[in-house]
Design an enzyme around this catalytic site. Structure first.
Site, PDB file in Angstrom:
ATOM      1  N   CYS A   2      93.712 -61.001  51.725  1.00 17.38           N
ATOM      2  CA  CYS A   2      94.691 -62.029  52.167  1.00 17.38           C
ATOM      3  C   CYS A   2      94.922 -63.191  50.923  1.00 17.38           C
ATOM      4  O   CYS A   2      93.849 -63.644  50.534  1.00 17.38           O
ATOM      5  CB  CYS A   2      94.669 -62.720  53.274  1.00 17.38           C
ATOM      6  SG  CYS A   2      94.294 -61.559  54.894  1.00 17.38           S
ATOM      7  N   ARG A  27      95.599 -59.251  46.652  1.00 17.80           N
ATOM      8  CA  ARG A  27      94.340 -59.528  47.500  1.00 17.80           C
ATOM      9  C   ARG A  27      94.825 -58.832  49.028  1.00 17.80           C
ATOM     10  O   ARG A  27      93.995 -59.080  49.846  1.00 17.80           O
ATOM     11  CB  ARG A  27      94.656 -61.063  47.840  1.00 17.80           C
ATOM     12  CG  ARG A  27      94.099 -61.924  46.604  1.00 17.80           C
ATOM     13  CD  ARG A  27      94.245 -63.289  46.833  1.00 17.80           C
ATOM     14  NE  ARG A  27      93.161 -63.695  47.872  1.00 17.80           N
ATOM     15  CZ  ARG A  27      91.659 -64.001  47.468  1.00 17.80           C
ATOM     16  NH1 ARG A  27      91.347 -63.999  46.275  1.00 17.80           N
ATOM     17  NH2 ARG A  27      90.801 -64.360  48.547  1.00 17.80           N
ATOM     18  N   TRP A  74      96.028 -58.604  54.354  1.00 15.13           N
ATOM     19  CA  TRP A  74      95.178 -57.404  54.445  1.00 15.13           C
ATOM     20  C   TRP A  74      94.448 -57.416  55.759  1.00 15.13           C
ATOM     21  O   TRP A  74      93.676 -58.278  55.956  1.00 15.13           O
ATOM     22  CB  TRP A  74      94.127 -57.486  53.309  1.00 15.13           C
ATOM     23  CG  TRP A  74      93.225 -56.033  53.292  1.00 15.13           C
ATOM     24  CD1 TRP A  74      93.594 -55.153  52.323  1.00 15.13           C
ATOM     25  CD2 TRP A  74      92.128 -55.868  53.699  1.00 15.13           C
ATOM     26  NE1 TRP A  74      92.588 -53.976  52.434  1.00 15.13           N
ATOM     27  CE2 TRP A  74      91.772 -54.697  53.223  1.00 15.13           C
ATOM     28  CE3 TRP A  74      91.342 -56.660  54.758  1.00 15.13           C
ATOM     29  CZ2 TRP A  74      90.700 -54.014  53.758  1.00 15.13           C
ATOM     30  CZ3 TRP A  74      90.024 -55.967  55.200  1.00 15.13           C
ATOM     31  CH2 TRP A  74      89.702 -54.618  54.730  1.00 15.13           C
ATOM     32  N   ASN A  98      93.212 -67.059  55.476  1.00 22.26           N
ATOM     33  CA  ASN A  98      92.353 -65.854  54.927  1.00 22.26           C
ATOM     34  C   ASN A  98      90.807 -65.987  55.627  1.00 22.26           C
ATOM     35  O   ASN A  98      90.304 -66.903  55.301  1.00 22.26           O
ATOM     36  CB  ASN A  98      92.374 -66.140  53.518  1.00 22.26           C
ATOM     37  CG  ASN A  98      91.397 -65.102  52.872  1.00 22.26           C
ATOM     38  OD1 ASN A  98      91.303 -64.124  53.160  1.00 22.26           O
ATOM     39  ND2 ASN A  98      91.011 -65.850  51.519  1.00 22.26           N
ATOM     40  N   GLY A  99      90.521 -64.922  56.001  1.00 23.74           N
ATOM     41  CA  GLY A  99      89.041 -64.979  56.476  1.00 23.74           C
ATOM     42  C   GLY A  99      88.956 -64.344  57.931  1.00 23.74           C
ATOM     43  O   GLY A  99      89.730 -63.481  58.287  1.00 23.74           O
ATOM     44  N   GLU A 482      81.629 -44.502  37.998  1.00 28.06           N
ATOM     45  CA  GLU A 482      82.652 -45.340  37.650  1.00 28.06           C
ATOM     46  C   GLU A 482      84.027 -44.364  37.520  1.00 28.06           C
ATOM     47  O   GLU A 482      85.206 -44.871  38.070  1.00 28.06           O
ATOM     48  CB  GLU A 482      82.571 -46.044  36.652  1.00 28.06           C
ATOM     49  CG  GLU A 482      83.653 -47.169  36.134  1.00 28.06           C
ATOM     50  CD  GLU A 482      83.939 -48.090  37.321  1.00 28.06           C
ATOM     51  OE1 GLU A 482      83.790 -48.207  38.398  1.00 28.06           O
ATOM     52  OE2 GLU A 482      84.990 -48.727  37.074  1.00 28.06           O
ATOM     53  N   LYS A 486      87.259 -44.719  40.164  1.00 26.76           N
ATOM     54  CA  LYS A 486      88.749 -45.073  39.605  1.00 26.76           C
ATOM     55  C   LYS A 486      89.667 -44.137  40.049  1.00 26.76           C
ATOM     56  O   LYS A 486      90.731 -44.131  40.684  1.00 26.76           O
ATOM     57  CB  LYS A 486      88.665 -45.055  38.113  1.00 26.76           C
ATOM     58  CG  LYS A 486      88.159 -46.126  37.249  1.00 26.76           C
ATOM     59  CD  LYS A 486      89.006 -47.360  37.730  1.00 26.76           C
ATOM     60  CE  LYS A 486      88.141 -48.322  38.814  1.00 26.76           C
ATOM     61  NZ  LYS A 486      87.375 -48.995  38.664  1.00 26.76           N
ATOM     62  N   GLU A 489      90.174 -44.279  43.860  1.00 27.97           N
ATOM     63  CA  GLU A 489      91.043 -45.548  44.347  1.00 27.97           C
ATOM     64  C   GLU A 489      92.453 -45.391  44.176  1.00 27.97           C
ATOM     65  O   GLU A 489      93.208 -45.804  45.022  1.00 27.97           O
ATOM     66  CB  GLU A 489      90.455 -46.666  43.548  1.00 27.97           C
ATOM     67  CG  GLU A 489      89.155 -47.375  44.019  1.00 27.97           C
ATOM     68  CD  GLU A 489      88.703 -48.546  43.055  1.00 27.97           C
ATOM     69  OE1 GLU A 489      88.671 -48.623  41.784  1.00 27.97           O
ATOM     70  OE2 GLU A 489      89.020 -49.786  43.663  1.00 27.97           O
ATOM     71  N   HIS A 505      70.954 -28.658  42.097  1.00 24.91           N
ATOM     72  CA  HIS A 505      70.239 -28.963  43.229  1.00 24.91           C
ATOM     73  C   HIS A 505      71.456 -29.090  44.298  1.00 24.91           C
ATOM     74  O   HIS A 505      70.988 -29.674  45.382  1.00 24.91           O
ATOM     75  CB  HIS A 505      69.357 -30.276  43.212  1.00 24.91           C
ATOM     76  CG  HIS A 505      68.294 -30.104  42.062  1.00 24.91           C
ATOM     77  ND1 HIS A 505      67.114 -29.397  42.253  1.00 24.91           N
ATOM     78  CD2 HIS A 505      68.338 -30.480  40.659  1.00 24.91           C
ATOM     79  CE1 HIS A 505      66.389 -29.467  41.393  1.00 24.91           C
ATOM     80  NE2 HIS A 505      67.095 -30.047  40.360  1.00 24.91           N
ATOM     81  N   LYS A 604      91.880 -56.419  46.426  1.00 25.93           N
ATOM     82  CA  LYS A 604      91.280 -56.992  45.054  1.00 25.93           C
ATOM     83  C   LYS A 604      89.873 -57.370  45.358  1.00 25.93           C
ATOM     84  O   LYS A 604      88.691 -57.039  44.913  1.00 25.93           O
ATOM     85  CB  LYS A 604      92.066 -57.661  44.264  1.00 25.93           C
ATOM     86  CG  LYS A 604      91.441 -58.290  42.891  1.00 25.93           C
ATOM     87  CD  LYS A 604      91.448 -56.952  41.977  1.00 25.93           C
ATOM     88  CE  LYS A 604      90.757 -57.228  40.894  1.00 25.93           C
ATOM     89  NZ  LYS A 604      90.439 -56.158  39.741  1.00 25.93           N
TER      90      LYS A 604
HETATM   91  C1  AGP Z   1      86.805 -51.391  41.674  1.00 31.09           C
HETATM   92  O1  AGP Z   1      87.847 -50.785  41.155  1.00 31.09           O
HETATM   93  C2  AGP Z   1      87.103 -51.980  43.077  1.00 31.09           C
HETATM   94  N1  AGP Z   1      88.383 -52.318  43.309  1.00 31.09           N
HETATM   95  C3  AGP Z   1      85.989 -52.596  43.897  1.00 31.09           C
HETATM   96  O2  AGP Z   1      84.834 -51.468  43.842  1.00 31.09           O
HETATM   97  C4  AGP Z   1      85.205 -54.009  43.323  1.00 31.09           C
HETATM   98  O3  AGP Z   1      84.464 -53.819  42.193  1.00 31.09           O
HETATM   99  C5  AGP Z   1      84.454 -54.454  44.327  1.00 31.09           C
HETATM  100  O4  AGP Z   1      85.346 -54.889  45.449  1.00 31.09           O
HETATM  101  C6  AGP Z   1      83.532 -55.590  43.518  1.00 31.09           C
HETATM  102  O5  AGP Z   1      84.528 -56.723  43.442  1.00 31.09           O
HETATM  103  P1  AGP Z   1      84.006 -57.996  42.746  1.00 31.09           P
HETATM  104  O6  AGP Z   1      83.586 -57.542  41.608  1.00 31.09           O
HETATM  105  O7  AGP Z   1      85.142 -58.961  42.605  1.00 31.09           O
HETATM  106  O8  AGP Z   1      82.766 -58.491  43.608  1.00 31.09           O
END
Ligand code: AGP
Length: 609
Positions: A2, A27, A74, A98-99, A482, A486, A489, A505, A604
């Protein structure tokens, strides 16, 4: 999660608040809303879905007034809908939040007994009703907010308006980020810096338990119990353009292309190549502490956790200290063996991730030293740590992290060189050579970006599959994770990262002519073994996309696509192999037509557990 924005001053509030929300949409983006005060009257507009829906509504029915608050959501409590969208209003007290309010059910029941009726399913609406209830008792807006916030348990950043005292905007924070922007005769408040950058660079970072009362003329910061707090603004060096798309189709693509600059900025001013020395200005850990360390934990979430896994390889190799890597949400629940001879490194782009912050507190609580690697200056994790190494990536807006990741690897590398030198395991000459490689890295990243067209072409043949497998060994295994993250996501294709040696395995059973296997195979000591894995995939009809660092490797027979990145030392190779994987996921997502910068269900920064 948020984003909240507030404005008070001589200008029309709606365009300023909307512009701020646009910058904060990363956010959360399942609904949005705005409230203004005009001639003592509150006006509210809310819409389900992205901000554009609210903008359309406001176009048809504008909200005027020089004081305003806004929110992009969010969802946590209550599904995404107009009725659950903020701001929430109770008797002329209007709140954006937010929270998460943890005791909201108890409070809701109490308030119901006092005659309050609730319209939404959110925890936020409780705050509006609580303020209204306290106002009935004390007749003062500010006192009512203080009393209401003392009743709630959990995390909040709030901005509150009231038609009872229309000249005021009140904001407060506990556990969720909130920054004040100080303009010329006007004030801004927002969850994050980019929301205010086009108006001011003078920012004040609020601490937990602080409350600000704004009028058009002044601002007063106090603790929740009313003790005045003196705070000078800090000048932020990010420019407004850094938070714009700058001609790129998506923020993610812009951020991928910014990596040569981001890496160069993260190195700048921190090294003396000829002396083989690294200077980390905010490190705050003296040589004696670094020499006396018995163990390092690196703790993070998501992409930052992948950086942590790469960091383990570097630090153990060059500083010979055992390094354990933890997922932040697990760390505090396993009673980690932290003591005063332990260093816990928290990696976080946002510096606000709730689990990472909780891990920091766990380590501090056990008397361990804490170092942050963060991108957002003055974020909670940066401020609470003993020391911080900032990655100078600039604002990262795309939800999928790209430049933050590669600059985290650079920060870890710089730290490794420093601690390796301090502990006497790296001599000047070794360090000098390693710095030489580092300096040439931005140019090599540029060369990786030249693969863009070939990757875009290859993506056409890969976009329709259901699953992907990513394989890597050693410090390329985290890069396989990673790459898979990506892709998941932003393209919503299922993908798994595996250590290449583990394929036999289990995962080998998945291989058929439908399954693309992305194999990261630079020329290091395990190259032959990884190349053999490619043959195993090929023998079972699987499709191989190979990422390597030499053109003449014989991989052309083993793979349908071979992407060649420049050569560098093993410690830095993960930076280069990451780039084609970012581009691959980007192009597949674009071809699939997904929302690249704001993928479904994600936010984010994850500021709730
Ligand atoms: C990565 O593409 C993500 N959207 C997510 O995994 C992110 O890296 C994770 O939430 C950690 O965020 P931060 O680095 O702001 O702590």
């Amino acid at each position: 999660m948020c984003g909240i924005v507030g404005y008070i001053g001589p200008q029309e509030a709606t365009p300023i608040v909307l512009d701020g929300l646009r910058k904060l949409e990363y956010r959360g983006y399942d609904s949005a809303g705005i409230a203004t005060l005009n001639q003592g009257k509150i006006n509210i507009s809310r819409a389900e879905g992205k901000l554009i829906n609210l903008e359309k509504k406001l176009h048809e029915k504008p909200l005027t007034g020089q004081t305003g608050i806004g929110h992009t959501r969010w969802a946590t409590h209550g599904r995404p809908s107009e009725v659950n969208a903020h701001p929430h209003n109770a008797g002329g007290f209007v709140v954006v939040h937010n929270g998460i309010i943890e005791n909201y059910l108890d409070l809701k029941n109490q308030l119901r007994e006092q005659g309050h009726n609730f319209i939404s399913e959110t925890d936020t609406e409780i705050i509006a009703h609580l303020v209204e209830q306290h106002f009935r008792d004390c007749g003062d807006f500010e006192a009512a907010v203080r009393n209401a916030l003392s009743d709630v348990r959990g995390a909040y950043a709030v901005a509150i308006l009231s038609d009872k005292e229309p000249g005021k905007l009140i904001a407060a924070k506990q556990g969720s980020p909130l920054v004040v922007g100080q303009g010329q005769g006007e004030y801004f408040v927002a969850s994050d810096i980019p929301a205010m950058l086009s108006h001011t660079r003078e920012m004040i970072f609020l601490e937990d338990g602080e409350l600000v009362v704004f009028t058009a003329e002044r601002m007063d910061i106090t603790t929740l119990d009313g003790t005045p707090v003196e705070k000078a603004p800090k000048t932020i060096t990010w420019s407004p353009v850094m938070a714009e798309k700058d001609g790129y189709r998506h923020f993610m693509l812009k951020e991928i292309y910014e990596q040569p600059r981001a890496i160069a900025d993260t190195i700048a001013g921190r090294i003396r190549e000829d002396h083989g020395e690294v200077f980390l200005e905010g490190l705050n850990l003296d040589d004696a502490t670094l020499k006396g360390l018995e163990r390092i934990y690196i703790v993070a979430c998501g992409t930052s956790w992948h950086a942590a896994l790469v960091g383990k390889f570097m630090i153990e190799k060059h500083a010979r200290i055992p390094v354990e890597v933890d997922i932040a949400s697990e760390f505090r629940y396993r009673d980690p063996l932290v003591n005063e001879r332990t260093l816990t490194i928290l990696i976080s782009q946002s510096g606000e991730t709730a689990d990472t912050l909780a891990a920091l507190r766990e380590a501090h609580g056990k008397a361990g030293k804490v170092l942050a690697i963060c991108n957002v200056v003055e974020s909670s994790i940066a401020r609470e740590s003993d020391g911080v190494i900032y990655t100078h990536a600039g604002p990262e807006i795309g939800v999928a992290s790209t430049k933050a990741f590669t600059t985290q690897l650079i920060a870890l590398y710089l730290f490794t060189l420093h601690i390796g030198r301090v502990r006497g395991l790296l001599d000047q000459e070794a360090c000098r050579q390693m710095l030489g490689e580092l300096i040439s890295l931005p140019r090599k990243v540029e060369q990786c970006l030249e693969l863009d067209e070939a990757i875009e072409k290859a993506s056409h043949g890969l976009m329709h599959v259901q699953d992907f497998l990513y394989l890597g060994r050693g410090n390329q295994y985290p890069i396989a994770l990673e790459g898979a993250l990506k892709l998941k996501e932003i393209s919503y294709i299922h993908a798994e990262g595996y250590p290449a040696g583990e394929m036999k395995h289990g995962p080998i059973a998945l291989i058929d002519e439908q399954l693309p296997v992305v194999v990261i195979a630079p020329h290091n000591e395990t190259f032959e073994k990884v190349a053999a894995n490619m043959e195993e995939v090929q023998a079972r009809g699987g499709r191989v996309v190979a990422i390597t660092d030499q053109a003449e490797t014989g991989l052309a027979d083993k793979a349908e696509t071979v992407l060649v990145v420049p050569q560098t030392i093993d410690d830095l190779m993960p930076v280069l192999t990451t780039i084609p994987l970012q581009l691959l996921s980007y192009h597949i997502a674009v071809l699939k037509g997904t929302d690249v910068d704001q993928p479904r269900n994600l936010a984010k920064s994850v500021t709730v557990e």
